[in-house]
Design a protein around this motif. Sequence first.
Motif, PDB file in Angstrom:
ATOM      1  N   HIS A 252      28.516  36.357  54.732  1.00 11.53           N
ATOM      2  CA  HIS A 252      29.652  35.517  55.010  1.00 11.53           C
ATOM      3  C   HIS A 252      30.115  35.212  53.785  1.00 11.53           C
ATOM      4  O   HIS A 252      30.732  33.789  53.320  1.00 11.53           O
ATOM      5  CB  HIS A 252      29.072  34.097  55.808  1.00 11.53           C
ATOM      6  N   ARG A 253      30.766  36.153  53.154  1.00 16.03           N
ATOM      7  CA  ARG A 253      31.339  35.961  51.764  1.00 16.03           C
ATOM      8  C   ARG A 253      32.640  36.670  51.911  1.00 16.03           C
ATOM      9  O   ARG A 253      32.850  37.531  52.872  1.00 16.03           O
ATOM     10  CB  ARG A 253      30.870  36.691  50.774  1.00 16.03           C
ATOM     11  N   CYS A 254      33.697  36.462  51.074  1.00 15.76           N
ATOM     12  CA  CYS A 254      35.182  37.039  51.169  1.00 15.76           C
ATOM     13  C   CYS A 254      35.013  37.744  49.680  1.00 15.76           C
ATOM     14  O   CYS A 254      34.534  37.261  48.531  1.00 15.76           O
ATOM     15  CB  CYS A 254      36.042  36.013  50.787  1.00 15.76           C
ATOM     16  N   GLY A 255      35.371  39.118  49.608  1.00 16.00           N
ATOM     17  CA  GLY A 255      35.354  39.896  48.395  1.00 16.00           C
ATOM     18  C   GLY A 255      36.313  41.029  48.486  1.00 16.00           C
ATOM     19  O   GLY A 255      36.719  41.307  49.688  1.00 16.00           O
ATOM     20  N   ILE A 256      36.777  41.734  47.234  1.00 13.60           N
ATOM     21  CA  ILE A 256      37.353  42.929  47.345  1.00 13.60           C
ATOM     22  C   ILE A 256      36.600  44.356  47.205  1.00 13.60           C
ATOM     23  O   ILE A 256      35.656  44.222  46.436  1.00 13.60           O
ATOM     24  CB  ILE A 256      38.226  42.793  46.100  1.00 13.60           C
ATOM     25  N   VAL A 257      37.037  44.995  48.064  1.00 15.87           N
ATOM     26  CA  VAL A 257      36.273  46.271  48.035  1.00 15.87           C
ATOM     27  C   VAL A 257      37.166  47.304  47.509  1.00 15.87           C
ATOM     28  O   VAL A 257      38.128  47.591  48.640  1.00 15.87           O
ATOM     29  CB  VAL A 257      35.497  46.839  49.202  1.00 15.87           C
ATOM     30  N   SER A 258      37.236  48.094  46.458  1.00 14.20           N
ATOM     31  CA  SER A 258      38.359  48.708  45.964  1.00 14.20           C
ATOM     32  C   SER A 258      37.981  50.284  46.002  1.00 14.20           C
ATOM     33  O   SER A 258      36.684  50.808  45.891  1.00 14.20           O
ATOM     34  CB  SER A 258      38.646  48.559  44.462  1.00 14.20           C
ATOM     35  N   LEU A 259      38.948  50.955  46.775  1.00 10.23           N
ATOM     36  CA  LEU A 259      38.665  52.432  46.672  1.00 10.23           C
ATOM     37  C   LEU A 259      39.904  53.161  45.804  1.00 10.23           C
ATOM     38  O   LEU A 259      40.922  53.132  45.932  1.00 10.23           O
ATOM     39  CB  LEU A 259      38.868  53.024  48.311  1.00 10.23           C
TER      40      LEU A 259
END
Length: 637
Positions: A252-259
């Motif tokens: 239940h976190r918010c985060g960036i996943v970069s491709l």
Amino acid sequence: MATCDRCGAENDPGARFCPACGAPRASQRSTGLEARKTVTILFCDTVGSTALGEATDPETTRRVMSRYADTMIGIVRDHGGTVERFRGDEVMAVFGVPAVHEDDALRAVRAGTAMQRALGRLNEDLDARFGVELTCRIGINTGEVVAGDPATAETFVTGDAVNLAKRLEQVADPGGIMIGTSTYALVKDAVKVGPRETFSAKGKSADVGRLRLEDVDASSAGYARRLDAPLVGRATELDQLLARIDTLFDEHRCGIVSLVGPAGVGKSRLSQEVVARYGEQARVASGRCLAYGSGITYWPLVELVRDLGGLAAVGRLLPATDDTETALEQVRAAIGESELTSPSDELFWGVRRMLEGLARERPLLVCLEDIHWAEPTMLDLVEYVAAFGTGPIALLCNARHELLEERPTWSREALVELSQLSEVETHELVGALGIDDPEARRTIASTAEGNPLFAEQLAAMVLESGPGSGGRLALPASIHALLAARLDGLDPAERRVLQRASIVGKEFWYRAVADLSPATDRPAVPSSLLSLSRKGLVTPVREDGATADTYRFHHTLIRDVAYAGIPKGVRAELHEGFAEWLESQPGGFGEHEEIVGYHVEQAQRYLSEVAPGDERALALARRAAGLLGEAGRRAFA
């Protein structure tokens, strides 16, 4: 006597190379400030301006034409073009000078359409104030030109592409836009055109093609990607993305996943697969960043809201609280649906609260495409949401490496890098794209070198050309535009290093590039090569027993585009210089007459093209004949 600026040895001032160390004399090296570029030229001219001048007072005519000029020039600049000339009532604009963009042709046709529409609105005011109306016609063409040095503000372009753009304007109907076939190839998936026609253009030995532009889609890409193609060779990267998104959702976190990866490597296709995997489990919304335009800072947010059904639909998904209404008002202002002006921190808060509300009942996957084009404020917003947001929210951001170069602070915590496909995977992809002929499949796969977009464009060219067209493939205009924009955005010193390396070949020696460079450039060659390596354009070659630092172009097509940007006169000089460099080196390079002869032959060829009848070209021809003749005799023996 002259002093060598590398080793300090005294030598004959007439010598091209120092006999002591083999370095070329500085006076023999061109700085190459001019450049060959593929650009798009737009001509816009009014119809009946002479009659207007006769029928109205000179001051009225001046005011009318001033309003017209301001409108047309403003539109060109808004679309990233450069006004090369405004003479009388004619505008000549170039898209690709001083900097090339991968979508220059699309910018030009959008500018042309905007000019015609703006003139319609302007005419309402001109008729009301002065009792006159203007009509213009527009011609647009894409092709290779020679452009001046931007550092001196001398960017005027010359070439046949300019002449053809003017001829297209002359045959356009009043109020119409005519585009050349070379432009159409770069914008075909974003435009609606009339049937292909031919016409006889002054100075052309054969009829040339033209198409009447009817409409342009404001948001489509010039050439559509084949996102329906099978996903090939991305199992590892797909698992990495899914695992990192699952972690955010589970915790239940918010985060960036970069491709992250180079243009055309398949980021959008892989993102599409990720979105499909979460279609039932999560709420998904997508938006993409635009390469240019006014008022586009929050464009991805506009598309996110639209993808969710609009702000009213979003409001129905959120809890009914005072906070919610305040947050929606901030979002409404950001996407241009409200006159409210708020500080960035309040607007950021509103967007965060909206996303948190959307994730209250189901995980939220936000897919942001082409975020390397995002405005700094938009990047700030993404990072703010990732830092302060709560709830299961994954921000999947697709970007080229330029994002990491320009935004060093960008989160690397959950970053997946996408590299080229293997040879086997590329063959599989080419087959899936509809290429059945084994020879054509091999040719496409070897030329694409693992880049899915390149394979896709090459396959499309073969399919359009019909059977037997895969033996030798020309570089599609779309790929050339993509790579040319990447190289044109480099630091000038890096670009010059890349061009000199392209003279040597796909593999090249550091010392050869340094010695072919002017004395002022040579100290920066090592750092430029390291930078080019970090940017994925060249790769160090690690071989046991190597006696010289060797590099390889990351892709053959990068070498081809770098080479194409060198003016022919400079190519001739560099080829001759490299031939003499080879002969001057210890270790027997000069014994390979076929290699030295090839470069002398290329020098002669380009010098003959730019200076027919030049005595130097004749001398080079004799020298090349001798070297290649000897190589042939040795091979025969």
